[in-house]
Write a protein that holds these residues in place. Structure first.
Motif, mmCIF file in Angstrom:
data_model
loop_
_atom_site.group_PDB
_atom_site.id
_atom_site.type_symbol
_atom_site.label_atom_id
_atom_site.label_comp_id
_atom_site.label_asym_id
_atom_site.label_seq_id
_atom_site.Cartn_x
_atom_site.Cartn_y
_atom_site.Cartn_z
ATOM 1 N N TRP A 1 0.818 -1.238 0.151
ATOM 2 C CA TRP A 1 -0.051 -0.041 0.112
ATOM 3 C C TRP A 1 0.962 1.287 -0.050
ATOM 4 O O TRP A 1 0.219 2.494 -0.788
ATOM 5 C CB TRP A 1 -0.772 -0.007 1.270
ATOM 6 N N GLY B 1 -14.079 1.771 2.669
ATOM 7 C CA GLY B 1 -12.817 2.330 2.230
ATOM 8 C C GLY B 1 -12.484 3.042 3.701
ATOM 9 O O GLY B 1 -11.329 2.868 3.885
ATOM 10 N N SER B 2 -13.127 3.734 4.361
ATOM 11 C CA SER B 2 -12.815 4.523 5.577
ATOM 12 C C SER B 2 -12.347 3.483 6.582
ATOM 13 O O SER B 2 -11.524 3.804 7.385
ATOM 14 C CB SER B 2 -14.026 5.476 6.238
ATOM 15 N N ALA C 1 -8.762 1.980 5.215
ATOM 16 C CA ALA C 1 -7.639 2.932 5.097
ATOM 17 C C ALA C 1 -8.002 4.343 5.689
ATOM 18 O O ALA C 1 -7.380 5.564 5.189
ATOM 19 C CB ALA C 1 -7.273 3.069 3.654
ATOM 20 N N GLY D 1 -8.954 6.106 2.270
ATOM 21 C CA GLY D 1 -9.907 4.961 2.006
ATOM 22 C C GLY D 1 -11.368 5.442 1.645
ATOM 23 O O GLY D 1 -11.978 4.902 0.657
ATOM 24 N N GLY E 1 -12.834 4.742 -2.248
ATOM 25 C CA GLY E 1 -13.749 4.026 -2.133
ATOM 26 C C GLY E 1 -14.444 4.061 -3.348
ATOM 27 O O GLY E 1 -14.849 2.752 -3.967
#
Length: 425
Positions: free
Chosen positions: A70, A349-350, A353, A357, A361
Motif C-alpha cells: 500500500w 474504504g474508511s 484506510a 480509503g 472507495g
C-alpha cells in the motif's frame, strides 16, 4: 356361529401393508435414479464449495499483498487521479506542438501554483477569525454553564466545577496516550506529505509518458487479448475522469451556494468553509454531510441557534438539489452506482484506510463495476471491445516498438442494457 375359512391370498392381488384406512401418504414413490442424482448434486456442491473457498483464499492473499504494497500503491493511485484532472490541458498543449516534457511540467507547476494561491488566500482569514471564534466558544461554554444552573437542571456551580476537575484529571491521567496519539498524528501528516510529493512526481511522468502505457501493456499480451486490454484500459480511464469531473462540478455548486448562504447570514470563515465543502464533495454523500455539519457548528458558535438552523436549512436544500437534480443530469453513462453501493464503498474504504480509503472507495467500486460489466458483456457475446462506431483497437509494430491502431469491424447489434439499467443490480 360358523366360522368361514380364510381364503388364501391370490398372487394377482396387491399385498396389503395395513388395514387402517387413510394410512397412505401423498409422497411420490422413490425412483431408481434418485440416489444417483443425489450423488451428482452432492459432488457438484462439493466442487462449487471448494472453488468458492479457493476464490476467497485468493482474494484474501491478494488483499494481504496489496496491504503490504500500500505504501507504494497509494502514490500511484493518487497520481492517477490527479492526472485525470491535468491531462486535458496537457493534451491541448501537446496537440499545439509543445514537447511532452514541457507540457507536463507547465501544467503541473501551474496546478501547484493555483493550489498554493488558494491556500495563501485562505490562511490569513483562518488565522484572523479563529481567535475570535475561540473567544466565542468560551462565551458559549459560559452560557451553557448558566443554563445548567437554572431550571430544570438546577446544577450548582460546585457540581459543575467538580465535573470539570474530573475531566481535567482524566485528561492528565491519559497524558501518555494523548502524546502517543499526537505523535501518531504527526507521523501520519509526514507520511501524507511524502506520499503527496511522490504522487506529484509520478503525475509528471504520467502526463509525459501516459499515452505509451496502453500500447506497452497490450504488447505484453497476445494479439487476441490486446483489444480487450486496450478497451478495458480506456473504459477505466474514462470512469476515473468522469468521477473526478462529476464530483468537482458538484463540489463547486455546493461550495458556491452554501458559501453565498453563509455570506448572507454573516457567518465567519466563508471562504474556508466553501473550500472544505468543495473538497468534501470528492467523498460522496458522507463528505457533504460532514462539511455541512461543520458549517452549522461554526454558525452556532458565532451567531447562535437561529442562524445555525438557517445554515442547516440552506445545506439541506443545496444537497437535495444536488442529489435530485444535478446528479441525474451530469451523471455519465460510464459511471453509475446505486446510492447504497456508494455508501457501502465509502464505509468500507474508511474502515480499511481512513480518510484516504473513504476518498478512494467510490472510484474503486466504479472500476470494479466497469470490469464486471465488461466481463459480463464479453461472456454474452456482445463484443464490448468494439466501439459504437465499429472500431476495435489492435497492436501493430515490430521489434523496435509497437503502437495501437484502430481497425474497422462490424459493430455489435446488441449492446445489452444501458448502465442506467444496471443501477439496481
Amino acid at each position: 356361529m360358523k366360522l368361514l375359512p380364510r381364503r388364501a391370498p391370490s398372487a394377482e392381488a396387491a399385498p396389503t401393508v395395513t388395514d387402517v384406512p387413510g394410512a397412505a401418504t401423498s409422497a411420490p414413490a422413490p425412483s431408481d435414479e434418485r440416489g444417483a442424482k443425489l450423488q451428482r448434486g452432492i459432488r457438484t456442491l462439493a466442487i462449487f464449495s471448494a472453488e468458492l473457498l479457493l476464490i476467497v483464499l485468493a482474494l484474501y492473499v491478494l488483499g494481504e499483498v496489496l496491504g503490504m504494497l500500500w505504501v507504494v500503491l497509494l502514490p500511484i493511485v493518487l497520481g492517477l487521479l490527479i492526472t485525470t484532472v491535468l491531462w486535458p490541458p496537457t493534451r491541448f498543449l501537446r496537440r499545439h506542438g509543445w514537447p511532452p516534457a514541457l507540457a507536463a511540467a507547465t501544467v503541473l507547476l501551474g496546478a501547484i501554483g493555483v493550489f498554493g494561491g488558494v491556500i495563501a488566500v485562505i490562511a490569513p482569514q483562518v488565522v484572523d477569525q479563529v481567535e475570535t471564534l475561540a473567544d466565542q466558544v468560551g462565551g458559549g461554554l459560559q452560557d451553557v454553564q448558566e443554563w445548567l444552573q437554572g431550571p430544570p437542571f438546577n446544577i450548582d456551580e460546585a457540581q459543575i466545577g467538580d465535573a470539570v476537575d474530573n475531566a481535567i484529571n482524566e485528561l492528565q491521567s491519559r497524558a501518555g496516550d494523548i502524546a502517543g496519539y499526537a505523535a501518531t498524528g504527526a507521523s501520519a501528516i509526514g507520511n501524507a506529505l511524502i506520499n503527496l510529493v511522490l504522487a506529484l512526481v509520478l503525475v509528471f511522468f504520467f502526463l509525459k509518458d501516459g499515452p505509451r502505457w496502453v500500447p506497452w501493456l497490450a504488447a505484453q499480451t497476445s494479439r487476441r487479448a490486446a483489444p480487450h486490454v486496450a478497451a478495458l484500459s480506456d473504459k477505466a480511464w474514462s470512469t476515473l475522469s468522469e468521477f473526478i469531473r462529476q464530483q468537482a462540478f458538484v463540489g463547486f455548486i455546493d461550495a458556491l451556494f452554501i458559501g453565498i448562504g453563509l455570506w448572507v447570514l454573516d457567518v465567519p470563515l466563508v471562504l474556508p468553509l466553501a473550500v472544505i465543502t468543495f473538497f468534501a464533495a470528492f467523498v460522496p454523500i458522507i463528505g457533504a454531510f460532514v462539511a455541512g455539519a461543520f458549517a452549522v457548528l461554526v454558525a452556532l458558535v458565532d451567531q447562535g441557534f437561529g442562524t445555525a438552523i438557517a445554515v442547516l436549512v440552506i445545506v439541506l436544500v443545496v444537497q437535495q438539489i444536488e442529489g435530485n437534480v444535478l446528479q441525474p443530469i451530469i451523471q455519465g453513462r460510464g459511471f453509475n452506482l446505486h446510492p447504497a453501493v456508494v455508501i457501502l464503498a465509502v464505509t468500507a474504504g474508511s474502515s480499511l484506510a481512513g480518510i484516504t480509503g473513504a476518498f478512494l472507495g467510490v472510484p474503486v467500486a466504479a472500476l470494479i463495476a466497469v470490469t464486471y460489466r465488461y466481463t459480463r458483456d464479453q461472456l454474452d457475446g456482445k463484443s464490448p471491445e468494439v466501439t459504437d462506431g465499429g472500431m476495435r483497437a489492435q497492436v501493430t509494430g515490430d521489434e523496435t516498438g509497437v503502437r495501437m491502431t484502430a481497425e474497422p469491424v462490424a459493430p455489435p447489434t446488441d449492446r445489452g442494457p444501458a448502465p442506467e439499467e444496471d443501477a439496481g443490480e
